[in-house]
Enzyme design. Structure first.
Site, PDB file in Angstrom:
ATOM      1  N   ALA A  14       0.829  -1.199   0.000  1.00 52.20           N
ATOM      2  CA  ALA A  14       0.000   0.000   0.000  1.00 52.20           C
ATOM      3  C   ALA A  14       0.862   1.247   0.000  1.00 52.20           C
ATOM      4  O   ALA A  14       2.016   1.234   0.448  1.00 52.20           O
ATOM      5  CB  ALA A  14      -0.921  -0.011   1.224  1.00 52.20           C
ATOM      6  N   ILE A  16       0.763   3.848   1.903  1.00 50.62           N
ATOM      7  CA  ILE A  16       1.192   4.231   3.237  1.00 50.62           C
ATOM      8  C   ILE A  16       2.370   3.394   3.711  1.00 50.62           C
ATOM      9  O   ILE A  16       3.164   3.822   4.564  1.00 50.62           O
ATOM     10  CB  ILE A  16       0.014   4.127   4.248  1.00 50.62           C
ATOM     11  CG1 ILE A  16       0.391   4.732   5.606  1.00 50.62           C
ATOM     12  CG2 ILE A  16      -0.439   2.684   4.402  1.00 50.62           C
ATOM     13  CD1 ILE A  16       0.701   6.210   5.570  1.00 50.62           C
ATOM     14  N   SER A  37       3.782  -9.637  -0.874  1.00 49.99           N
ATOM     15  CA  SER A  37       2.663  -9.146  -1.661  1.00 49.99           C
ATOM     16  C   SER A  37       1.980 -10.336  -2.307  1.00 49.99           C
ATOM     17  O   SER A  37       2.451 -11.482  -2.206  1.00 49.99           O
ATOM     18  CB  SER A  37       3.151  -8.154  -2.727  1.00 49.99           C
ATOM     19  OG  SER A  37       2.064  -7.675  -3.500  1.00 49.99           O
ATOM     20  N   TYR A  62       1.402 -13.181   1.603  1.00 44.87           N
ATOM     21  CA  TYR A  62       1.425 -12.715   2.991  1.00 44.87           C
ATOM     22  C   TYR A  62       1.769 -13.867   3.931  1.00 44.87           C
ATOM     23  O   TYR A  62       2.485 -13.689   4.925  1.00 44.87           O
ATOM     24  CB  TYR A  62       0.076 -12.124   3.395  1.00 44.87           C
ATOM     25  CG  TYR A  62      -0.444 -11.038   2.474  1.00 44.87           C
ATOM     26  CD1 TYR A  62       0.425 -10.133   1.854  1.00 44.87           C
ATOM     27  CD2 TYR A  62      -1.803 -10.914   2.224  1.00 44.87           C
ATOM     28  CE1 TYR A  62      -0.061  -9.144   1.013  1.00 44.87           C
ATOM     29  CE2 TYR A  62      -2.297  -9.910   1.390  1.00 44.87           C
ATOM     30  CZ  TYR A  62      -1.422  -9.042   0.782  1.00 44.87           C
ATOM     31  OH  TYR A  62      -1.905  -8.064  -0.048  1.00 44.87           O
ATOM     32  N   LEU A  78      -3.126  -3.289   5.024  1.00 48.14           N
ATOM     33  CA  LEU A  78      -4.131  -3.825   4.099  1.00 48.14           C
ATOM     34  C   LEU A  78      -5.469  -3.111   4.277  1.00 48.14           C
ATOM     35  O   LEU A  78      -5.709  -2.448   5.293  1.00 48.14           O
ATOM     36  CB  LEU A  78      -4.300  -5.329   4.354  1.00 48.14           C
ATOM     37  CG  LEU A  78      -3.053  -6.195   4.124  1.00 48.14           C
ATOM     38  CD1 LEU A  78      -3.300  -7.608   4.627  1.00 48.14           C
ATOM     39  CD2 LEU A  78      -2.655  -6.196   2.659  1.00 48.14           C
ATOM     40  N   LYS A 101      -4.866   2.015  10.695  1.00 47.24           N
ATOM     41  CA  LYS A 101      -6.197   2.396  11.172  1.00 47.24           C
ATOM     42  C   LYS A 101      -7.118   2.616   9.982  1.00 47.24           C
ATOM     43  O   LYS A 101      -6.644   2.881   8.892  1.00 47.24           O
ATOM     44  CB  LYS A 101      -6.147   3.624  12.072  1.00 47.24           C
ATOM     45  CG  LYS A 101      -5.068   4.655  11.782  1.00 47.24           C
ATOM     46  CD  LYS A 101      -5.075   5.319  10.451  1.00 47.24           C
ATOM     47  CE  LYS A 101      -6.363   5.974  10.047  1.00 47.24           C
ATOM     48  NZ  LYS A 101      -6.338   6.434   8.630  1.00 47.24           N
ATOM     49  N   ARG A 173     -10.542   3.403  -0.214  1.00 48.02           N
ATOM     50  CA  ARG A 173     -11.296   4.044   0.858  1.00 48.02           C
ATOM     51  C   ARG A 173     -12.697   4.481   0.438  1.00 48.02           C
ATOM     52  O   ARG A 173     -13.458   4.992   1.263  1.00 48.02           O
ATOM     53  CB  ARG A 173     -10.496   5.232   1.406  1.00 48.02           C
ATOM     54  CG  ARG A 173      -9.327   4.804   2.271  1.00 48.02           C
ATOM     55  CD  ARG A 173      -8.359   5.946   2.515  1.00 48.02           C
ATOM     56  NE  ARG A 173      -7.511   6.170   1.354  1.00 48.02           N
ATOM     57  CZ  ARG A 173      -6.494   7.030   1.326  1.00 48.02           C
ATOM     58  NH1 ARG A 173      -6.226   7.765   2.409  1.00 48.02           N
ATOM     59  NH2 ARG A 173      -5.753   7.180   0.246  1.00 48.02           N
ATOM     60  N   ASP A 186     -11.263   6.655   7.777  1.00 45.56           N
ATOM     61  CA  ASP A 186      -9.944   7.165   7.418  1.00 45.56           C
ATOM     62  C   ASP A 186      -9.621   8.454   8.163  1.00 45.56           C
ATOM     63  O   ASP A 186      -8.729   8.496   9.006  1.00 45.56           O
ATOM     64  CB  ASP A 186      -9.876   7.384   5.910  1.00 45.56           C
ATOM     65  CG  ASP A 186      -8.497   7.826   5.455  1.00 45.56           C
ATOM     66  OD1 ASP A 186      -7.501   7.227   5.899  1.00 45.56           O
ATOM     67  OD2 ASP A 186      -8.401   8.778   4.660  1.00 45.56           O
TER      68      ASP A 186
END
Length: 359
Positions: A14, A16, A37, A62, A78, A101, A173, A186
């Site tokens: 991801a 982030i 991944s 994973y 994730l 989060k 999201r 988010d």
């Protein structure tokens, strides 16, 4: 290095995870050990573009990361819908967990994660980075000062950013099957955490969704707000949105003082962060200005807040691994309270603004 390095595996590539990968590199007691991944090609590309050490293990699943006996801890960035599956799987393999989060789709799912973590002696911490900024500790000292701040009476938190059309159409999201909590999960997570932080994590008596919630065509929240009410009369409000200019403000009002900042989620600058305080504020004689003027406070840090987070998490893991300590319960407790309030806001939103009790 003299300090024990906690070996991190990362589940997924991801966006982030790029930031947290750098934080792991900057933390003195952590090292990037593995990346997994759904494809080996994607994991290889991620490791190469994010300065993973040449010795890092690269896996095409994973599960392979969790099966590696040398991985001490995993960072899980994730989609929220996958948290329960992979956090539980990691805990069962006795991997300590730094969890993005919101921690789950609801508190029931998170309780299942907690149960497995506790059973296996696993440290759990959510990735709310600003909680670990040295500025946060300094602000808390002001809020706790009965002479300068007094008792908390009201709190307002805002986190908005103007997402581009591609985000609003394609980002995870805004997808009900991936991150069904949308902007509430988010951006709203940060607002709720900030409010609870100011209130010493005392849960409100009830929450009420504010009018004006915006849903996308799939039914996912992309803008909303709520008010929170405590038995002692404290009140708080927040607004979160994918539709308004980047704003990250906190205002806390006490009986004697107030606190303000405009960059609480991500500081304007990486290695310094500021906030302003005012105590016993009043007007000049002709009501043409304030007296005394608010004061500005700047807190410096050698490393960014996300590296502070990784450092603290790794310290706790090291204590469990090397010293036989038990997992610190404070961090998962704060996660659960945040999720609990978030759930109540979501229910109030679904009920058209009906007050939802948390008792």
């Amino acid at each position: 290095m003299s300090e024990t390095q906690i070996r991190f595996g990362i589940l997924g590539c991801a966006e982030i995870a790029r930031k947290v990968s750098r934080a792991i590199t900057l933390a003195p007691n952590a090292t990037l050990y593995a990346i997994g991944s759904r494809s080996l090609e994607k994991a290889t590309k991620f490791a190469s573009s994010n300065n993973f050490p040449e010795t890092a293990k690269i896996y095409g699943s994973y599960d392979a990361v969790l099966d590696d006996p040398d991985v001490d801890a995993v960072y899980i960035p994730l989609p929220t819908s996958l948290h329960i599956k992979w956090a539980v799987a990691a805990a069962e393999k006795k991997k300590h967990i730094l969890l993005e989060k919101p921690v789950a789709l609801n508190v029931g799912e998170f309780d299942k994660i907690l149960e497995v973590c506790e059973k296996n002696g696993v440290q759990l911490m959510d990735s709310t980075m600003w909680m670990h900024n040295p500025r946060t500790k300094k602000m808390k000292e002001f809020l706790s000062d009965s002479d300068k701040f007094g008792d908390l009476k009201s709190m307002n938190a805002v986190f908005t950013f103007a997402a581009d059309p591609d985000f609003l159409e394609n980002d995870i999201r805004v997808k009900p099957d991936l991150d069904a909590l949308g902007a509430l999960g988010d951006a709203g997570w940060y607002c709720i955490r900030a409010i609870l932080w100011a209130a010493d994590f005392q849960l409100p008596k009830y929450v009420t969704a504010l009018p004006g919630t915006v849903f996308n065509k799939a039914g996912v929240i992309i803008a909303c707000g709520a008010s929170l009410h405590w038995e002692d009369g404290k009140v708080a409000t927040f607004h979160c949105s994918f539709l308004a200019n980047l704003t990250m403000t906190i205002t806390a009002c006490g009986t004697k003082g107030s606190l303000h900042l405009h960059d609480y989620v991500i500081p304007f600058e990486e290695k310094q962060a500021s906030f302003s305080t005012a105590t016993e504020s009043g007007f000049t004689e002709l009501v043409t200005g304030w007296v005394p003027l608010p004061s500005q406070h700047t807190v410096m840090t050698d490393v960014p807040q996300e590296a502070c987070m990784v450092t603290e998490f790794s310290r706790l893991v090291k204590s469990i691994k090397n010293d036989g300590s038990v997992a610190e319960k404070m961090w998962p407790t704060l996660s659960r309270k945040t999720q609990f309030v978030l759930d109540a806001v979501k229910v109030s939103t679904e009920k058209g603004g009906e007050a939802v009790s948390l008792s």
